[in-house]
Write an enzyme that holds these catalytic residues in place. Structure first.
Site, mmCIF file in Angstrom:
data_model
loop_
_atom_site.group_PDB
_atom_site.id
_atom_site.type_symbol
_atom_site.label_atom_id
_atom_site.label_comp_id
_atom_site.label_asym_id
_atom_site.label_seq_id
_atom_site.Cartn_x
_atom_site.Cartn_y
_atom_site.Cartn_z
ATOM 1 N N TRP A 192 23.909 43.489 37.361
ATOM 2 C CA TRP A 192 24.718 42.566 38.153
ATOM 3 C C TRP A 192 25.612 43.473 38.989
ATOM 4 O O TRP A 192 26.530 44.096 38.488
ATOM 5 C CB TRP A 192 25.545 41.669 37.232
ATOM 6 C CG TRP A 192 26.229 40.573 37.960
ATOM 7 C CD1 TRP A 192 25.731 39.352 38.278
ATOM 8 C CD2 TRP A 192 27.560 40.605 38.472
ATOM 9 N NE1 TRP A 192 26.666 38.617 38.968
ATOM 10 C CE2 TRP A 192 27.789 39.360 39.102
ATOM 11 C CE3 TRP A 192 28.581 41.556 38.476
ATOM 12 C CZ2 TRP A 192 29.001 39.045 39.720
ATOM 13 C CZ3 TRP A 192 29.780 41.237 39.095
ATOM 14 C CH2 TRP A 192 29.983 39.991 39.708
ATOM 15 N N CYS A 232 26.053 42.987 33.505
ATOM 16 C CA CYS A 232 24.856 43.782 33.257
ATOM 17 C C CYS A 232 24.471 43.707 31.776
ATOM 18 O O CYS A 232 25.318 43.524 30.915
ATOM 19 C CB CYS A 232 24.996 45.272 33.610
ATOM 20 S SG CYS A 232 25.473 45.547 35.308
ATOM 21 N N LYS A 292 38.432 19.875 36.230
ATOM 22 C CA LYS A 292 37.673 20.290 35.044
ATOM 23 C C LYS A 292 37.440 19.088 34.134
ATOM 24 O O LYS A 292 36.343 18.884 33.628
ATOM 25 C CB LYS A 292 38.421 21.386 34.252
ATOM 26 C CG LYS A 292 38.457 22.737 34.881
ATOM 27 C CD LYS A 292 37.156 23.501 34.847
ATOM 28 C CE LYS A 292 36.296 23.259 36.048
ATOM 29 N NZ LYS A 292 36.512 23.926 37.281
ATOM 30 N N GLU A 294 43.141 21.717 39.584
ATOM 31 C CA GLU A 294 42.001 22.348 38.928
ATOM 32 C C GLU A 294 41.815 21.800 37.509
ATOM 33 O O GLU A 294 40.683 21.543 37.074
ATOM 34 C CB GLU A 294 42.187 23.871 38.911
ATOM 35 C CG GLU A 294 41.118 24.665 38.200
ATOM 36 C CD GLU A 294 39.695 24.469 38.746
ATOM 37 O OE1 GLU A 294 39.511 23.854 39.795
ATOM 38 O OE2 GLU A 294 38.760 24.925 38.054
ATOM 39 N N ASN A 304 26.983 49.407 31.402
ATOM 40 C CA ASN A 304 27.539 48.090 31.696
ATOM 41 C C ASN A 304 29.044 48.267 31.824
ATOM 42 O O ASN A 304 29.659 48.905 30.982
ATOM 43 C CB ASN A 304 27.211 47.149 30.526
ATOM 44 C CG ASN A 304 28.069 45.902 30.543
ATOM 45 O OD1 ASN A 304 28.380 45.383 31.612
ATOM 46 N ND2 ASN A 304 28.444 45.420 29.376
ATOM 47 N N GLY A 305 29.646 47.718 32.907
ATOM 48 C CA GLY A 305 31.092 47.836 33.075
ATOM 49 C C GLY A 305 31.430 48.583 34.345
ATOM 50 O O GLY A 305 30.617 48.636 35.273
ATOM 51 N N LYS A 361 25.247 24.240 40.011
ATOM 52 C CA LYS A 361 26.095 25.435 40.083
ATOM 53 C C LYS A 361 26.259 25.906 41.526
ATOM 54 O O LYS A 361 27.314 26.368 41.924
ATOM 55 C CB LYS A 361 25.489 26.544 39.216
ATOM 56 C CG LYS A 361 26.366 27.751 39.051
ATOM 57 C CD LYS A 361 27.547 27.468 38.152
ATOM 58 C CE LYS A 361 28.565 28.594 38.155
ATOM 59 N NZ LYS A 361 29.884 28.129 37.704
ATOM 60 N N ARG A 375 23.090 37.969 31.988
ATOM 61 C CA ARG A 375 24.191 38.877 32.299
ATOM 62 C C ARG A 375 24.077 39.485 33.695
ATOM 63 O O ARG A 375 24.968 40.214 34.139
ATOM 64 C CB ARG A 375 24.240 40.008 31.261
ATOM 65 C CG ARG A 375 24.445 39.522 29.846
ATOM 66 C CD ARG A 375 24.451 40.675 28.879
ATOM 67 N NE ARG A 375 25.571 41.561 29.109
ATOM 68 C CZ ARG A 375 26.786 41.396 28.586
ATOM 69 N NH1 ARG A 375 27.012 40.393 27.783
ATOM 70 N NH2 ARG A 375 27.760 42.236 28.856
ATOM 71 N N HIS A 383 55.242 7.644 45.436
ATOM 72 C CA HIS A 383 54.807 6.935 46.645
ATOM 73 C C HIS A 383 53.487 6.196 46.429
ATOM 74 O O HIS A 383 52.846 5.800 47.400
ATOM 75 C CB HIS A 383 54.694 7.915 47.814
ATOM 76 C CG HIS A 383 55.997 8.573 48.129
ATOM 77 N ND1 HIS A 383 57.054 7.899 48.694
ATOM 78 C CD2 HIS A 383 56.441 9.839 47.914
ATOM 79 C CE1 HIS A 383 58.094 8.723 48.822
ATOM 80 N NE2 HIS A 383 57.733 9.914 48.351
ATOM 81 N N GLU A 407 34.892 16.643 35.716
ATOM 82 C CA GLU A 407 33.537 17.208 35.820
ATOM 83 C C GLU A 407 32.757 17.159 34.520
ATOM 84 O O GLU A 407 31.572 16.868 34.518
ATOM 85 C CB GLU A 407 33.625 18.694 36.213
ATOM 86 C CG GLU A 407 33.703 18.963 37.668
ATOM 87 C CD GLU A 407 33.576 20.452 37.951
ATOM 88 O OE1 GLU A 407 32.698 20.822 38.729
ATOM 89 O OE2 GLU A 407 34.350 21.254 37.364
HETATM 90 O O1 M6R Z 1 30.086 28.443 44.832
HETATM 91 P P1 M6R Z 1 31.321 27.811 45.377
HETATM 92 O O2 M6R Z 1 32.569 28.428 44.861
HETATM 93 O O3 M6R Z 1 31.320 27.736 46.872
HETATM 94 O O4 M6R Z 1 31.279 26.329 44.824
HETATM 95 C C1 M6R Z 1 32.212 25.380 45.234
HETATM 96 C C2 M6R Z 1 32.149 24.152 44.380
HETATM 97 O O5 M6R Z 1 30.865 23.568 44.447
HETATM 98 C C3 M6R Z 1 32.479 24.462 42.919
HETATM 99 O O6 M6R Z 1 33.722 25.069 42.797
HETATM 100 C C4 M6R Z 1 32.463 23.179 42.078
HETATM 101 O O7 M6R Z 1 33.560 22.380 42.389
HETATM 102 C C5 M6R Z 1 32.414 23.555 40.598
HETATM 103 N N1 M6R Z 1 31.569 22.655 39.916
HETATM 104 C C6 M6R Z 1 33.751 23.588 39.969
HETATM 105 O O8 M6R Z 1 33.743 23.630 38.592
#
Ligand code: M6R
Length: 610
Positions: A74, A2, A487, A483, A100-101, A605, A27, A506, A490
């Site tokens: 939010w 927020c 990162k 993960e 906010n919070g 996103k 926010r 393997h 990506e």
């Molecule tokens: O909104 P979601 O969590 O369903 O999104 C899933 C993936 O598209 C998302 O995690 C994607 O891999 C991101 N770019 C990760 O950084």
């Protein structure tokens, strides 16, 4: 999350406040509102939806007032609606607040106030503040705010106004942001400098539990006991873009640093005083949890990695068979499930097309559906039987960071809760783990404050030109390795392979040559010695090892060329800390290569297509 902004000065402030909200829209933007003090009464305007909606009705409000507060929301407590939008007022209509919070003890406060005859119009935690002010006001808004603050638990910033003192704003913070802008005969309070940067660059940053009283005559800061506090004004030289990022160079870096607060928010009110997990309003009954025979987890990308943590946690604590699949595959399978299957769908956005389709497939096959999401009102919340919200706040960087950490926390809480209900985990163990969980936001905060970034940046810059990285982990360390590798690929576009360390021999080991960088998640665990053997295998092929290890592990620096130490915690909770240096490593590698961190190529996103 927020955004809040307030103004006292000599100019009509409706549009000043609205422009401030625009700068805070990142926010949150599910509803918004403004309250002005005009001719001895409040002029209030609320709207549901983003700020375009508020702008379209702004003309309904006169622009004559020179004192006001505003909020862009939010949602955490209560769906986005006019009733739940801030500012909130008390029964008498003399006090208005924006917050906010999270007010963690709002249910107890609300019950207490209702007994005294106060009536509430929203589902929010914030509204209690307006009623607390109404109850304690005795001629001084500053004192009423102090009295309210002392009754409130949680982490929040709030700003209050009253028609009894129409030229005064009082603000206070606790572990959430508050900045005061000092203009020429006009003053601002806000969640971030960006809200008023176009008007003034001279600011003060009050500390927690200080009362900030703003009038046209100036700003006074005092302790709760009324002792004056001096804050030397600072001049910020950020540009507007940097201001929205809170001074960080990118949203991703800002969001990495917001993780302690995101974890604290997600934990809030989910642990009882006796140390057990309480997940009220889960939408799946305890009887249903007891009757479960199987859990199936579906998700995509980073959310899938959080789901993998859930697989280990559910097996260990809830003693249930757990299957996990990426949603895009699951949706076209012919899964065997029934009424005693729980399908957990994880999606930060709550709108991912593949995850929604997988949920529907599981529902058709007869399963109960529980969604874990960060977005109130998103599509997964409409289609699931129950919802567990993460409370990461809005995430803008395309590469998920804080939403991942809160998803991990959510699956851990859920697994512990299910273990508790099914009596498959000892209550003493639950208490020990919730005690550790309670401290993790602080641990992570201290870790980030201790400045690991400089060392991680040095290592990332040294390795960023490599065209291939192998990431390894075992057991609960495997999702962290997956993960970390996602990162890096990506945002830096460097090809990575991520593998269970024991499986490497393997096949993937063939990729290694002299100097190949191998990132190893080597936090303390019951498979640590097995992992060390795998590391020896890669070292024997000339690989350079970069390890994430638990503090106190003196052997790690012998085993690895570079070590990123993180605080030691129970191995099942270790992903909450272990992934953070890998987020930073990916970040600095991308930066070293000059890539656009917040908007990597080809990605979005929210992925609403198949
Ligand atoms: O909104 P979601 O969590 O369903 O999104 C899933 C993936 O598209 C998302 O995690 C994607 O891999 C991101 N770019 C990760 O950084």
């Amino acid at each position: 999350m927020c955004g809040i902004v307030g103004y006292v000065g000599g100019r009509p402030c409706r549009d000043i406040l609205f422009r401030g909200l625009r700068k805070l829209e990142y926010r949150g933007y599910d509803s918004a509102g403004i309250s002005l003090i005009h001719k001895g009464r409040f002029d209030l305007l609320h709207s549901v939806g983003n700020l375009d909606r508020l702008e379209s009705v702004l003309h309904q409000m006169e622009n004559g007032s020179t004192v006001g507060i505003a909020h862009t929301r939010w949602a955490t407590h209560g769906r986005p609606s006019n009733e739940n939008a801030h500012p909130h007022t008390d029964c008498s209509g003399r006090f208005a607040i924006v917050l906010n919070g999270i007010v963690e003890n709002y249910l107890a406060l609300r019950a207490e106030l209702e007994v005294e005859g106060h009536s509430f119009t929203s589902e929010t935690d914030a509204e209690v503040v307006a009623h607390l002010l109404e109850r304690s006001y005795d001629g001084s808004l500053r004192e009423a705010v102090a009295a309210a603050f002392q009754r409130m638990e949680g982490h929040f910033t709030f700003v209050a106004v009253t028609i009894e003192e129409p030229e005064t704003i009082v603000a206070v913070r606790k572990e959430t942001p508050l900045v005061v802008g000092l203009g020429e005969g006009e003053y601002f309070v806000a969640s971030a400098v960006s809200a008023f940067l176009a008007e003034t660059r001279t600011v003060i940053f009050p500390d927690d539990a200080e009362l900030v009283v703003v009038t046209r005559g100036g700003v006074e800061v005092t302790t709760m006991d009324g002792l004056a506090v001096e804050h030397a004004p600072e001049v910020v030289d950020w540009d507007e873009d940097a201001a929205e990022k809170g001074g960080y160079e990118t949203f991703m870096l800002k969001e990495i640093h917001e993780q302690p607060v995101a974890l604290a928010d997600t934990l809030s009110q989910r642990m009882s005083r006796d140390g057990l997990v309480c997940l009220d309003g889960l939408g799946i009954t305890d009887d249903e949890i007891r009757a479960l025979q199987q859990v199936v987890i579906v998700a995509c990308g980073t959310s899938y990695h959080a789901g993998l943590v859930g697989k280990y946690a559910l097996e260990r604590w809830a003693r249930l068979p757990v299957e996990i699949d990426v949603a895009s595959e699951f949706r076209y399978r012919d899964p065997v499930m029934g009424p005693n299957t729980l399908c957990i769908a994880i999606s930060q956005s709550g709108e991912t097309a593949d995850t929604l389709a997988a949920m529907r497939a599981a529902r058709t096959a007869g399963a109960r559906i529980l969604a874990i999401t960060n977005i109130v009102g998103s599509q997964v919340t409409r289609e699931a039987h129950g919802v567990l919200f993460t409370r990461a706040g809005l995430e803008i960087g395309v590469a998920a960071t804080k939403t991942f950490l809160t998803q991990v926390l959510a699956v851990q809480l859920l697994s512990l809760y299910m273990g508790q209900v099914r009596e498959t985990v000892a209550l003493d163990k639950v208490r020990a783990l919730t005690d550790e969980l309670r401290h993790i936001p602080t641990l992570l905060n201290s870790y980030l404050d201790s400045g690991p970034a400089a060392d991680i940046e040095r290592v990332a810059a040294a390795y960023a030109k490599n065209r291939f990285f192998l990431y390894l982990g075992r057991n609960i360390g495997l999702p962290v390795a997956l993960e970390g590798a996602l990162k890096l690929k990506e945002i830096s576009y460097i090809p990575t392979e991520s593998y269970a360390a024991g499986e490497m021999k393997h096949g993937p080991i063939a990729l290694l040559e002299d100097g190949s960088p191998v990132v190893v998640v080597a936090t303390d665990s019951h498979v640590y010695d097995k992992l060390v053997s795998n590391v020896q295998e890669v070292k024997a092929r000339g690989a350079h090892v970069i390890a994430v290890a638990s503090e106190g592990n003196v052997g790690a620096s012998v085993m690895a060329d570079e070590v990123f130490y993180v605080p030691a915690v129970d191995e099942m909770l270790s992903p909450l800390l272990g992934v953070v240096p890998l987020q930073l490593f990916a970040y600095y590698a991308a930066k070293a290569n000059g890539e656009s961190v917040d908007q990597p190529r080809n990605l979005a996103k929210t992925v609403t297509v198949e």
